[in-house]
Design an enzyme around this catalytic site. Sequence first.
Site, PDB file in Angstrom:
ATOM      1  N   ASP A  97       0.853  -1.192   0.000  1.00  0.00           N
ATOM      2  CA  ASP A  97       0.000   0.000   0.000  1.00  0.00           C
ATOM      3  C   ASP A  97       0.890   1.243   0.000  1.00  0.00           C
ATOM      4  OD1 ASP A  97      -2.975   0.973   0.610  1.00  0.00           O
ATOM      5  OD2 ASP A  97      -1.596   2.214   1.781  1.00  0.00           O
ATOM      6  N   ILE A  98       0.527   2.239  -0.820  1.00  0.00           N
ATOM      7  CA  ILE A  98       1.303   3.473  -0.909  1.00  0.00           C
ATOM      8  C   ILE A  98       1.019   4.328   0.324  1.00  0.00           C
ATOM      9  CG2 ILE A  98       1.749   5.543  -2.272  1.00  0.00           C
ATOM     10  CD1 ILE A  98       0.693   4.010  -4.715  1.00  0.00           C
ATOM     11  N   GLU A 126      -4.918   2.368  -4.055  1.00  0.00           N
ATOM     12  CA  GLU A 126      -3.456   2.411  -4.045  1.00  0.00           C
ATOM     13  C   GLU A 126      -2.852   1.108  -3.523  1.00  0.00           C
ATOM     14  OE1 GLU A 126      -4.831   4.600  -0.218  1.00  0.00           O
ATOM     15  OE2 GLU A 126      -5.544   4.200  -2.260  1.00  0.00           O
TER      16      GLU A 126
END
Length: 329
Positions: free
Chosen positions: A206-207, A249
């Site tokens: 996950d960003i 994301e």
Amino acid sequence: MVDKNPQDSSPPQWPEAAQTLMALMQARGEVARLSEREQLLSSLLVSVNAVLWAFNWETREVLYVSPAYERIFGRPTDPLLADYNQWRDSVYPDDLEEAERSLASVLDKGSVEDREYRIVTADGQVRWLSDKCFINRQGEPGQPLIIVGIAEDITEKKHLETELQRLATTDELTESSNRRHFFECANHEFERARTQGTPLSFLMLDIDDFKTVNDTYGHQEGDNVLQRIAECGRAALRRGDVFGRIGGEEFAAVFPGCEPGVAMQVAERLQREIQQLSFSHDSRTFTITISQGLTSLLPEDDSVDSLFSRADAAMYEAKRQGKNRIIPG
């Protein structure tokens, strides 16, 4: 002086002459009709956008090929009629074995309607053909074994199928596997690992602070970040690994045949490559980080969902511990 017999100098009887004339006219009419039919057949063969062909199986001779051969293959017909290997040489090398096998199968089946293979035209184009064929006799003794068929150019159809498949399996923005396709592949690799007793690892990514990127620099720049992440993922993973965007994301990866230690090395490589990315917007430069959760197949796992849940929980634990890290789960 003896007079000649008047019958000796009389012209032929008109009824006989008329019959002869009528017969000649009928013959000419029949020839004309045959010529017309031949012209019509020739016109039809020219207009058909498929290759009609006949092949003597025993002598390996091409007996006939229709005019469409020159349009589709981009090659003259005479060399093919003289040498069957002209056809073999035009088949795409990777497809030749299957093309010949499927042609031979007509001997057992009587007909084959699902032959598809590629050819290479004279100017180097690769085209797809659908080639249906059948035997024109039912095994009469003493008769030549002739196979006849019709080969249709299905290149455009194949291109459309490929594009539809791409749209159905690929995330449009990042060109990675979409969620549905990713989990189809993950389930396949899970079942194979279970059957073969091989290791398997699952990664969630996950960003960090992605909402801030969108709010600060705009959604277009956010899309750019997602695309660059996907590029890093494809570059860092091994051949045979599965990588996809599963939402927003979030990305995920499956490492078939990968022990936990090797999987951690791949995740660390991905982490480093993403840390080195640099983005600029309106003279401002920024970087990004990611949080990852990594897990491996356990004896008690009965589905991909178990791996997904552990990797997901480990990823959120990485967020809680300060982000920009990998947590095993």
